[in-house]
Design a protein around this motif. Structure first.
Motif, short mmCIF file in Angstrom:
data_model
loop_
_atom_site.label_atom_id
_atom_site.label_comp_id
_atom_site.label_asym_id
_atom_site.label_seq_id
_atom_site.Cartn_x
_atom_site.Cartn_y
_atom_site.Cartn_z
N SER A 44 0.84 -1.21 0.00
CA SER A 44 0.00 0.00 0.00
C SER A 44 0.87 1.25 0.00
O SER A 44 0.57 2.22 -0.67
CB SER A 44 -0.90 0.06 1.23
OG SER A 44 -1.54 -1.15 1.45
N ARG A 47 2.48 1.88 -3.39
CA ARG A 47 1.48 2.45 -4.29
C ARG A 47 1.23 3.94 -3.97
O ARG A 47 1.21 4.78 -4.87
CB ARG A 47 0.16 1.68 -4.12
CG ARG A 47 -1.01 2.26 -4.89
CD ARG A 47 -2.32 1.78 -4.32
NE ARG A 47 -2.46 2.19 -2.92
CZ ARG A 47 -3.26 1.59 -2.04
NH1 ARG A 47 -3.99 0.56 -2.41
NH2 ARG A 47 -3.33 2.01 -0.79
N GLY A 73 -9.91 -1.11 -5.50
CA GLY A 73 -8.99 -0.75 -4.42
C GLY A 73 -9.12 0.71 -4.05
O GLY A 73 -10.00 1.41 -4.54
N SER A 74 -8.23 1.17 -3.19
CA SER A 74 -8.47 2.48 -2.58
C SER A 74 -7.83 3.65 -3.31
O SER A 74 -8.17 4.79 -3.04
CB SER A 74 -8.04 2.45 -1.11
OG SER A 74 -6.75 1.97 -0.99
N PHE A 135 -1.06 -9.44 -0.83
CA PHE A 135 -1.87 -8.29 -1.19
C PHE A 135 -3.07 -8.77 -2.01
O PHE A 135 -2.95 -9.73 -2.77
CB PHE A 135 -1.03 -7.30 -2.03
CG PHE A 135 -1.57 -5.90 -2.05
CD1 PHE A 135 -1.56 -5.13 -0.89
CD2 PHE A 135 -2.10 -5.35 -3.21
CE1 PHE A 135 -2.06 -3.83 -0.90
CE2 PHE A 135 -2.61 -4.04 -3.22
CZ PHE A 135 -2.59 -3.29 -2.06
N PRO A 136 -4.24 -8.09 -1.87
CA PRO A 136 -5.41 -8.56 -2.60
C PRO A 136 -5.26 -8.48 -4.12
O PRO A 136 -5.91 -9.24 -4.83
CB PRO A 136 -6.53 -7.62 -2.14
CG PRO A 136 -6.04 -7.01 -0.87
CD PRO A 136 -4.55 -6.98 -0.96
N PHE A 137 -4.44 -7.53 -4.61
CA PHE A 137 -4.22 -7.45 -6.05
C PHE A 137 -2.80 -7.90 -6.31
O PHE A 137 -1.84 -7.12 -6.23
CB PHE A 137 -4.43 -6.02 -6.56
CG PHE A 137 -5.80 -5.50 -6.25
CD1 PHE A 137 -6.92 -6.05 -6.86
CD2 PHE A 137 -5.98 -4.49 -5.32
CE1 PHE A 137 -8.19 -5.59 -6.55
CE2 PHE A 137 -7.24 -4.03 -5.01
CZ PHE A 137 -8.36 -4.58 -5.63
N ASP B 65 -1.38 -3.41 4.69
CA ASP B 65 -1.89 -4.10 3.50
C ASP B 65 -3.15 -4.91 3.81
O ASP B 65 -3.94 -5.18 2.92
CB ASP B 65 -0.82 -5.02 2.90
CG ASP B 65 0.20 -4.24 2.06
OD1 ASP B 65 -0.07 -3.06 1.76
OD2 ASP B 65 1.25 -4.80 1.73
N GLU B 68 -6.41 -3.21 2.88
CA GLU B 68 -6.85 -3.13 1.50
C GLU B 68 -8.04 -4.05 1.25
O GLU B 68 -8.88 -3.79 0.41
CB GLU B 68 -5.68 -3.44 0.57
CG GLU B 68 -5.90 -3.08 -0.89
CD GLU B 68 -6.02 -1.59 -1.13
OE1 GLU B 68 -5.68 -0.80 -0.23
OE2 GLU B 68 -6.47 -1.22 -2.23
N THR B 71 -11.48 -2.52 1.28
CA THR B 71 -12.00 -1.80 0.12
C THR B 71 -12.69 -2.75 -0.85
O THR B 71 -13.36 -2.32 -1.76
CB THR B 71 -10.86 -1.07 -0.62
OG1 THR B 71 -9.99 -2.06 -1.19
CG2 THR B 71 -10.08 -0.17 0.30
N MET B 83 -9.50 4.64 0.62
CA MET B 83 -8.46 5.47 1.17
C MET B 83 -8.86 6.90 0.91
O MET B 83 -9.30 7.26 -0.16
CB MET B 83 -7.11 5.19 0.54
CG MET B 83 -6.07 5.95 1.32
SD MET B 83 -4.45 5.35 1.07
CE MET B 83 -3.55 6.62 1.93
#
Lengths: 391, 196
Positions: A44, A47, A73-74, A135-137, B65, B68, B71, B83
């Motif tokens: 995160s 990014r 995502g955010s 990580f989710p992605f 992380d 995330e 989201t 975010m």
């Protein structure tokens, strides 16, 4: 010539090697640039540092910029993946408890047959199997889902949960996960700490998966094309160095320094040579080319690789396939890769997309200099991904 | 704004004392409920249980992380958390990121409600971060002092010199080799441990 500095965020992993080597071995200097490498505590933060301009380039999980372009995502700043930093390199492993159940069934840990591994794992699972990913992605999640979907392993109930790689061994120890998919050296760290055993290298699922990319903000690519090209050439030359077998010892030493990965060189060496200790019993398994930094045009950002990622994300989040693939293809900038490397001796493929999964043997393809041989890119189930046309 | 329900804020901070200090500062800055999460195992689920409007977490915290996943929660009853920075008030967000605070905010929250929270959090997190750096430095200095003392003892015994001479010898070696005294001392202590 004045040296210009480019700040680059990275996660301390074996596959950050091309960036670290570009700076340490003078490939950056030869291009009149210096890479100011910033280690990040989480994906995160890599990014965010890139998105909000604290750095100009970053080592990213290949699905991250694609997910951002799809609005998932955010943070959704437009990014450009200008080259692939490495293909493959992930490791799937299990807890000691699951390892024991697998051994009790007579499973031999062949370290290659993804279908047999899934069947054995399904039999060894009672209730829900919780798998840790960074990580989710991530390619980790996409490979796991692909593997689970096409083997029926999802039947016992699977939960995929984010666990930062340095905490993966701890999560195995305290029982909050039963299995993991993580980049090296963290799989080998779990073995070394006697909390887990290695089951399969990621390439047993997809033999040529784009793992990490070099990413910049799309806006920065437009305003700083010259700096970008210099960085891309420096990193490409560093990748060529990193892929040579005779570089491994030096590479492992370099990465092991406290300023970079801060783990013993011997653990890093396993990922570079593909010779792994897979369990607390000390049994060894080998895999050819666990992580590919260069060969077979590994650095070329194929639009079809991006479409595969886009297609998988569309499947998972219920998005329109054609639109998702078109958006994804725009993130992998094969055009910028060609522009940066045209006069470097790099052999560039004639096409910018291919069928993914169709190359079963090393295959010569049409290229700039006529000497390009692509490596097998098959999926374990033999499926071929045909990217959709862009309208 | 007076009629609105209090903001629900979750602070993720593993150090309990600091977490309390941050919570107090936030409460005094406005109408809000603050929940502190100290143990980060199963973090996403714990946060989801609070259904907060805002989540604050140190930028350097690797467990970030895990957030995330929030989201991605797509169920109709789950609260979407984005975010903060992806929302409209971009400038504030950048300041937060640069100060080392990560803020996750429910989409659609008005910027004027968020600003005092972020301002307070930025100030408090910066103070925490500075204290943490100082503590780490003090601890390292103490550890190095201990190793240097042991190395001095070894040199005194081996060479039959006094403490000051032993230190001079360590310092000269360090200078000749372009290394820190603490590093030379550590090498000596390790080597003698191997040989004894």
């Amino acid at each position: 010539m004045k040296t210009l500095s480019i700040s680059v965020a990275y996660m301390p992993l074996v596959d950050a090697l091309p960036l670290i080597a570009a700076q340490e071995l003078g490939f950056a200097e030869a291009e009149g640039i210096a890479l100011d490498l910033v280690a990040a505590p989480s994906w995160s933060s890599v990014r965010d540092m890139l998105s909000f301009g604290r750095v100009d380039a970053a080592h990213l999980l290949s699905p991250m910029p694609v997910a951002m372009a799809l609005g998932l995502g955010s943070v959704t700043t437009p990014l450009a993946a200008v080259s692939v930093l490495s293909a493959n390199g992930n490791m799937i492993g299990v807890s000691r408890t699951v390892e024991q159940r697998l051994r009790d069934q007579g499973y031999g840990f062949d370290f290659g047959d993804a279908r047999a591994a899934a069947q054995a794992l399904a039999k060894a699972t009672e209730g829900t199997l919780t798998i840790g990913v960074p990580f989710p992605f991530s390619m980790h999640v996409e490979l796991l889902n692909y593997w689970l979907d096409s083997t029926g392993l999802s039947d016992p109930g699977i939960e995929i949960r984010t666990v930062p790689p340095p905490l993966m061994a701890q999560a195995l120890r305290d029982g909050s996960i039963d299995a993991f998919c993580v980049g090296e050296p963290w799989g080998s760290v779990a073995v070394e700490q006697e909390v887990g055993a290695l089951l399969l290298p990621g390439k047993a699922i997809w033999s040529f998966a784009p793992e990490k990319v070099l990413a910049v903000r799309s806006g920065w690519a437009e305003t700083e094309p010259e700096l970008l090209m210099r960085m891309m050439r420096a990193v490409w030359r560093a990748a060529r160095w990193a892929a040579r077998p005779e570089s491994r010892t030096a590479a492992a030493e370099m990465l092991s320094r406290p300023g970079y990965l801060d783990v013993p060189a011997e653990l890093i060496d396993r990922a570079l040579t593909g010779q792994f200790i897979i369990s607390g019993r000390g049994d060894q398994r080998n895999t050819d080319g666990h992580v590919d930094f260069f060969d077979g045009a590994a650095n070329f950002p194929w639009r079809s690789q991006a479409k595969w990622i886009g297609s998988r994300l569309a499947h998972r989040f219920g998005l329109d396939q054609r639109q998702a693939q078109a958006t994804a293809a725009g993130v992998f900038r094969s055009d910028l890769f060609r522009a940066a490397l045209q006069n470097t001796g790099a052999d560039l493929p004639g096409a910018s997309q291919k069928l993914e999964g169709a190359i079963r043997h090393p295959t010569a393809v049409a290229s700039l200099k006529g000497g390009l041989i692509l490596k097998p890119d098959t999926f374990f189930d033999g499926q071929v991904f045909e990217p959709l046309d862009e309208k | 704004m007076g009629m609105s329900t209090p903001l629900s804020i979750v602070v993720v901070e593993e150090d309990r004392d600091r977490a309390i200090a941050i919570g107090d500062a936030l409460r005094s800055s406005g109408d809000c409920e603050v929940h502190v999460i100290v143990d980060t195992s199963g973090l996403a689920r714990k946060i989801a249980a609070h259904a907060p409007d805002i989540v604050l977490i140190d930028y350097d915290n690797p467990t970030r992380d895990m957030l995330e996943e929030l989201t991605l929660a797509s169920g109709p009853l789950e609260r979407p958390v984005a975010m903060f920075v992806s929302g409209a008030a971009g400038g504030l967000a950048q300041a937060a990121v640069e100060a080392g605070v990560s803020a996750y905010v429910v989409d659609g929250l008005r910027p004027e409600r968020i600003k005092p929270v972020i301002d307070t959090a930025v100030a408090r997190f910066q103070m925490v971060r500075q204290m943490r750096t100082e503590l780490a430095e003090t601890r390292r200095a103490l550890e190095e002092r201990k190793v240097i003392d042991r190395a001095k003892g070894l040199v005194m015994k081996a060479k039959g010199v006094n403490e000051e001479q032993a230190y001079m010898l360590l310092r000269k070696t360090a200078m000749d080799q372009g290394r820190r005294v603490a590093d030379v001392a550590e090498a000596l202590v390790t080597a003698s441990g191997l040989l004894s």
